[in-house]
Scaffold this motif. Structure first.
Motif, PDB file in Angstrom:
ATOM      1  N   SER A  44       0.841  -1.206   0.000  1.00  0.00           N
ATOM      2  CA  SER A  44       0.000   0.000   0.000  1.00  0.00           C
ATOM      3  C   SER A  44       0.868   1.245   0.000  1.00  0.00           C
ATOM      4  O   SER A  44       0.582   2.225  -0.697  1.00  0.00           O
ATOM      5  CB  SER A  44      -0.909   0.022   1.219  1.00  0.00           C
ATOM      6  N   ASP A 172      -5.890  -0.756  -4.528  1.00  0.00           N
ATOM      7  CA  ASP A 172      -5.355  -1.379  -3.319  1.00  0.00           C
ATOM      8  C   ASP A 172      -6.335  -2.447  -2.825  1.00  0.00           C
ATOM      9  O   ASP A 172      -7.335  -2.124  -2.193  1.00  0.00           O
ATOM     10  CB  ASP A 172      -5.121  -0.318  -2.245  1.00  0.00           C
ATOM     11  N   GLU A 173      -6.075  -3.674  -3.117  1.00  0.00           N
ATOM     12  CA  GLU A 173      -6.955  -4.784  -2.740  1.00  0.00           C
ATOM     13  C   GLU A 173      -8.427  -4.465  -3.002  1.00  0.00           C
ATOM     14  O   GLU A 173      -9.253  -4.496  -2.092  1.00  0.00           O
ATOM     15  CB  GLU A 173      -6.780  -5.122  -1.262  1.00  0.00           C
TER      16      GLU A 173
HETATM   17 MG    MG Z   1      -2.190  -2.572   2.323  1.00  0.00          MG
END
Ligand code: MG
Ligand code: ATP
Lengths: 251, 289
Positions: A44, A172-173
């Motif tokens: 991240s 991000d995910e």
């Molecule tokens: Mg992360």
């Protein structure tokens, strides 16, 4: 093949803590690059450097170079507002604004103020179509975005990002809060998106990385251990640590 | 086993004792409040007529009304709202969205704002008298009353606005910044709309408190007995708490009755404003999940 983003000797610090160590990576245009690695390894953090979102966190510092079409993103005189129009970001948890569906799509467009009002309807439709959400919401564009399911909300957030016509999309995910069906919808969508955009996606799912990406980078403790063709990484990793991770020997 | 039962019994006993104590304490406070309200109601409802609301004060209780005080109160509160809400919300925006939170100065400032909320109202009256009336030379006018009450409630407005702005989830801010939206447009585009219900309730409650204040207004020259309506910001004026105060200090019983009516009017206004605050909070509360 064109390099869209070129990262050179990137170091990143939260206060005294060094979260990224000498990262070098080339992100190719119109490809999907997946970033994998155990929790806390800096994935991240890495994508936050690319659109300078770390500016929002106090006491952070980056050095090195991130070249984006010749512009060095890390330079202090970069116009981050302009930068973030060109590099969009989709977050782990869907975060629609408490507004209607169409207002969510138009939110940034209206505030950037460089589009004529007459184009608004078209932007809403195009963005929602590109995010594969149009058919599900076309009859209720004026309802609150909160009335959508989690997966729909996430696609709305993607549509909202597409409306600003970015060149690169950071994710991000984006599917970690979604069920398998919603996840596969977004994965299909990504294959469409890469025709027009460059995508960098962080994921915890090795299968997902293997399924959807062209390139994969493996992070560990703030270092980029290995980077290359997704196929090579998953079938023939060069580093022992990469192999251990993809075969499930790490957390 | 019997040991266990004994312990259980004891726990129930303590529980019940505590319950009784609580009910007792609550009844006392309700009783006091209830008697007070009943007493005021019984004394004042007969003289609470339309004439009472629309007449000028008078030396004769039977003819006296509260019109100038009502208008004065509305005027001074409306002005106070116009002054204090923009300044208070602006300050809160600065402190939450712009100021460097690590700076010692900002920390000191925030601590002091909370402290200022605890300063007695009369102190603000003295400040208003010294600064607005005398130093600036605005005399005992409506606008000075509004400035003074603004000082009084600014800390409360700032603190409640800060709370409301902080309650906006960070993910919303990030979402807006990530789209290349500037800080100011993020504030006006998502942060303020989401914080508005909280800001409104805080401000309305602060204003309704200001409406009941007599002490600071007495300091800056509002009067209990005027027979004209203010028609400029620099006019003298009256206010509801002042006229009530004026009447209660007279010896005749008839004045005590109309004072009670005046209090009833204030209570009704208070209930209306508080209800409005509650309705706004419930109606506009935005769900974020
Ligand atoms: Mg992360
Ligand atoms: N705001 C912050 N302040 C200080 N340290 C931070 C901050 N954010 C992250 N870190 C630290 O930086 C390191 C990398 O964090 P990061 O969030 O990039 O990991 P990640 O790879 O995304 O993990 P995950 O898979 O759990 O999301 C971690 O050790 C974390 O504790």
């Amino acid at each position: 093949m064109t390099v869209k983003v070129k990262v050179e000797n990137l170091n990143f610090y939260y206060g005294d803590f060094q979260a990224l160590k000498n990262i070098n990576i080339e992100i190719h245009e119109n490809k999907i690059t997946a970033l994998i690695g155990p929790s806390g390894c800096g994935k991240s953090t890495f994508i936050k450097t690319i659109d300078r979102m770390y500016d929002l966190i106090e006491d952070t510092r980056a050095d090195g170079h991130i070249l984006f079409d010749e512009m060095d993103i890390l330079k202090s005189d970069v116009d981050v507002v302009e930068l973030r129009k060109r590099i969009g970001m989709v977050f782990q948890k869907p975060n629609p604004f408490p507004k209607s569906i169409s207002e969510n799509v138009l939110y940034a467009v209206k505030r950037h103020g460089d589009v004529n009002k007459v184009a608004f309807n078209e932007i809403v439709e195009n963005s929602l179509r590109k995010a594969s959400l149009w058919d599900e919401v076309k009859s209720k564009l004026h309802q609150s975005a909160f009335s959508l399911s989690g997966g729909q909300q996430q696609r709305l957030c993607i549509a909202r990002t597409l409306a600003t016509k970015p060149e690169v999309i950071l994710m991000d995910e984006p599917t970690s809060a979604l069920d398998p069906i919603a996840t596969s919808k977004i994965e299909e969508l990504l294959q469409e998106l890469k025709k027009e955009y460059t995508v960098i996606i962080v994921t915890h799912s090795m299968q997902q990385a293997a399924r959807i990406s062209d390139y994969t980078g493996f992070f560990l403790n703030g270092e980029l251990i290995e980077f290359g063709n997704t196929k090579d990484i998953f079938t023939n990793p060069k580093d022992k640590r990469t192999e251990d991770y993809i075969t499930g020997r790490y957390g | 086993m019997s040991n266990f039962k004994r312990k259980l019994k004891r726990r129930h006993l303590i529980n019940n004792l505590f319950m009784v104590l609580l009910v007792f304490v609550i009844s006392i406070s309700f009783l006091v409040l209830g008697t007070l309200l009943l007493e005021i109601f019984l004394r004042g409802y007969k003289t609470l007529t339309w004439d009472f609301i629309t007449s000028m004060p008078s030396g004769r209780a039977s003819r006296a009304g509260i019109l100038p005080a009502l208008i004065g109160s509305f005027g001074v509160i409306a002005l106070t709202a116009l002054i204090s809400i923009p300044i208070g919300v602006g300050t809160a925006i600065y402190l939450t969205e712009y100021a460097d939170k690590k700076s010692k100065f900002v920390k000191l400032l925030q601590l002091n704002i909370s402290n200022l909320a605890g300063v007695p109202a009369i102190v603000y009256g003295i400040l208003g008298l010294a600064v607005f009336s005398q130093l600036v030379g605005l005399g005992p006018s409506l606008i000075v009353g509004a400035f003074t009450l603004s000082l009084l409630i600014l800390p409360v407005i700032i603190v409640s606005a800060i709370e409301a702005i902080k309650a906006v989830p960070n993910s919303i801010r990030e979402g807006s910044y990530a789209l290349g939206v500037t800080r100011w447009k993020t504030i006006t585009g998502v942060i303020l709309p989401m914080a508005t219900p909280g800001i409104m309730t805080g401000s309305i409650l602060a204003l309704s408190r200001a409406m009941g204040e007599a002490a600071p207004l007495i300091m800056v020259g509002a009067v209990g007995f005027v027979t004209f309506l203010p028609n400029s910001l620099l006019d003298r004026y009256s206010a509801l708490p002042l006229i009530v105060f004026n009447w209660t200090s007279r010896p005749q019983a008839a004045f005590a009755e109309i004072a009670a009516s005046g209090i009833l009017v204030m209570l009704i206004l208070l209930i209306i404003t508080n209800l409005t605050a509650i309705i706004i909070r419930n109606k506009t509360q935005i769900r974020v999940d």
